[in-house]
Structures are given as structure tokens and as C-alpha cells.
Design a protein around this motif. Structure first.
Motif, PDB file in Angstrom:
ATOM      1  N   SER A 166       8.195  10.026  -4.771  1.00 12.77           N
ATOM      2  CA  SER A 166       7.151   9.177  -4.198  1.00 12.77           C
ATOM      3  C   SER A 166       5.837   9.287  -4.952  1.00 12.77           C
ATOM      4  N   ASN A 167       5.892   9.739  -6.199  1.00 13.63           N
ATOM      5  CA  ASN A 167       4.665   9.784  -7.000  1.00 13.63           C
ATOM      6  C   ASN A 167       4.295   8.371  -7.442  1.00 13.63           C
ATOM      7  N   THR A 168       3.148   8.219  -8.036  1.00 16.79           N
ATOM      8  CA  THR A 168       2.633   6.899  -8.422  1.00 16.79           C
ATOM      9  C   THR A 168       3.593   6.161  -9.351  1.00 16.79           C
ATOM     10  N   ALA A 169       4.131   6.864 -10.339  1.00 12.97           N
ATOM     11  CA  ALA A 169       5.047   6.215 -11.290  1.00 12.97           C
ATOM     12  C   ALA A 169       6.315   5.729 -10.581  1.00 12.97           C
ATOM     13  N   ALA A 170       6.849   6.529  -9.662  1.00 15.87           N
ATOM     14  CA  ALA A 170       8.067   6.145  -8.938  1.00 15.87           C
ATOM     15  C   ALA A 170       7.814   4.937  -8.037  1.00 15.87           C
ATOM     16  N   ASN A 174       5.468   2.647  -8.445  1.00 17.27           N
ATOM     17  CA  ASN A 174       5.293   1.478  -9.312  1.00 17.27           C
ATOM     18  C   ASN A 174       6.638   0.960  -9.807  1.00 17.27           C
ATOM     19  N   ALA A 175       7.557   1.861 -10.130  1.00 17.92           N
ATOM     20  CA  ALA A 175       8.901   1.444 -10.554  1.00 17.92           C
ATOM     21  C   ALA A 175       9.622   0.723  -9.413  1.00 17.92           C
ATOM     22  N   MET A 176       9.458   1.208  -8.173  1.00 15.27           N
ATOM     23  CA  MET A 176      10.067   0.533  -7.015  1.00 15.27           C
ATOM     24  C   MET A 176       9.475  -0.853  -6.839  1.00 15.27           C
ATOM     25  N   ARG A 177       8.157  -0.990  -7.063  1.00 12.09           N
ATOM     26  CA  ARG A 177       7.511  -2.311  -6.959  1.00 12.09           C
ATOM     27  C   ARG A 177       8.112  -3.289  -7.969  1.00 12.09           C
ATOM     28  N   VAL A 178       8.363  -2.816  -9.180  1.00 11.11           N
ATOM     29  CA  VAL A 178       8.957  -3.673 -10.213  1.00 11.11           C
ATOM     30  C   VAL A 178      10.357  -4.109  -9.788  1.00 11.11           C
ATOM     31  N   VAL A 179      11.142  -3.184  -9.240  1.00 12.54           N
ATOM     32  CA  VAL A 179      12.497  -3.523  -8.775  1.00 12.54           C
ATOM     33  C   VAL A 179      12.423  -4.554  -7.649  1.00 12.54           C
ATOM     34  N   ILE A 180      11.507  -4.361  -6.704  1.00 14.74           N
ATOM     35  CA  ILE A 180      11.350  -5.308  -5.592  1.00 14.74           C
ATOM     36  C   ILE A 180      10.957  -6.686  -6.114  1.00 14.74           C
ATOM     37  N   ALA A 181       9.971  -6.737  -7.003  1.00 19.51           N
ATOM     38  CA  ALA A 181       9.516  -8.017  -7.557  1.00 19.51           C
ATOM     39  C   ALA A 181      10.626  -8.699  -8.336  1.00 19.51           C
ATOM     40  N   MET A 205      -1.565   2.462   0.254  1.00 22.10           N
ATOM     41  CA  MET A 205      -1.212   1.082  -0.086  1.00 22.10           C
ATOM     42  C   MET A 205       0.280   0.857  -0.290  1.00 22.10           C
ATOM     43  N   SER A 206       1.104   1.831  -0.049  1.00 24.27           N
ATOM     44  CA  SER A 206       2.521   1.717  -0.399  1.00 24.27           C
ATOM     45  C   SER A 206       3.449   1.595   0.803  1.00 24.27           C
ATOM     46  N   CYS A 207       2.924   1.321   1.985  1.00 25.04           N
ATOM     47  CA  CYS A 207       3.778   1.317   3.169  1.00 25.04           C
ATOM     48  C   CYS A 207       4.868   0.249   3.089  1.00 25.04           C
ATOM     49  N   GLY A 208       4.575  -0.900   2.502  1.00 26.60           N
ATOM     50  CA  GLY A 208       5.601  -1.940   2.361  1.00 26.60           C
ATOM     51  C   GLY A 208       6.730  -1.500   1.455  1.00 26.60           C
TER      52      GLY A 208
END
Length: 151
Positions: A81-85, A87-94, A58-61
Motif C-alpha cells: 500500500s505504498n505510494t508506488a503500489a 499508483n500502479a493500482m490506479r494505472v490498472v484501474i484506468a 486520497m486512495s479510498c476508492g
């Protein structure tokens, strides 16, 4: 793509990992595209470079954006590229998207439209999003309202 000593090179990055089959498919697709545009491509090659690999489906984007950022900034494509990393990238993108967007305060959270003629708006008591009354089926005024997103 870039030119190296008279040879054209396509760099192929797949967040799920590359295989020789995928590299060959990319090479053929690139050659076909270039041929259709009138360019001779007999010396075209396709390679990958070491990079992070996603650990879920689910992380290709997130990875596509991170790869682009790393390439544009000249950074290493190997990053946590672990789950926590991720998720942190998703927060930065958002956060970046929200900070760079225009003001959304005068838009209906249901239809996205702006209605300057109608001064009556309904606000969700939970999340404070604003709605046109008609967009939320005209709930009774004077009562608490909770939008479908908060239900």
C-alpha cells in the motif's frame, strides 16, 4: 455479511483502519437496517479482518476496488500500500476502464454528445481530442487549436 453457526456477521473494512468506535457504529447501523426490514438481529456481530491500510487521504476508492477484487477472487486483503503500489493500482484501474468501455471516438470531448449531421469537428493539435466547434467557442479554422485541457 455471512452466517456462522446461527450468528450473523458483518465484516467491516476501513482503508484508514478500524477502531472499536467505528466497529460499534457499523454494528448499530447494520442492526437498525435489518430491524427496519423486519429481521431480528440480536445475535448480529461486526468484526474486521487483517487488511492493507492506506497511507494517504486520497486512495479510498482504489482500496475499495482492491478489497472487492481480493474478496471476489479469494485473495489476501494485505497487499502493498505504498505510494508506488497505489499508483500502479490506479494505472490498472484506468487501463481496465478504458479497455472495457465502448468506443468514444465519435463523441465530443466537451459535451459528450454525438453529432452525425455536422461533419465539421475541431481536433486539438496536442492531444487529438475531437470537439464540436460550438462547444469550443468556434475557433477560427485553418489555425492551430489547443484545447483547455492541454493549455
Amino acid at each position: 455479511m455471512k452466517v456462522t453457526t446461527g450468528c450473523w456477521l458483518t465484516r467491516f473494512l476501513d482503508p484508514l483502519g478500524e477502531s472499536q468506535r467505528k466497529l460499534n457504529r457499523c454494528l448499530e447501523a447494520t442492526r437498525e437496517f435489518m430491524r427496519l426490514n423486519g429481521l431480528k438481529v440480536s445475535r448480529w456481530t461486526c468484526h474486521s479482518v487483517p487488511h492493507a491500510v492506506q497511507q494517504d487521504g486520497m486512495s479510498c476508492g482504489v482500496f475499495a476496488l482492491k478489497f472487492a477484487e481480493c474478496i471476489l477472487e479469494g485473495k489476501d486483503l494485505k497487499f502493498p500500500s505504498n505510494t508506488a503500489a497505489v499508483n500502479a493500482m490506479r494505472v490498472v484501474i484506468a487501463s481496465t476502464c478504458l479497455c472495457e468501455s465502448e468506443s468514444l471516438e465519435n463523441l465530443c470531448s466537451h459535451c459528450g454528445g454525438e453529432d452525425t449531421d455536422d461533419l465539421l469537428w475541431i481536433a486539438c493539435d496536442s492531444c487529438k481530442r475531437l470537439y464540436h466547434p460550438g462547444c469550443v467557442k468556434n475557433p477560427p479554422t485553418g489555425t492551430k487549436y489547443c484545447c483547455v485541457l492541454c493549455l
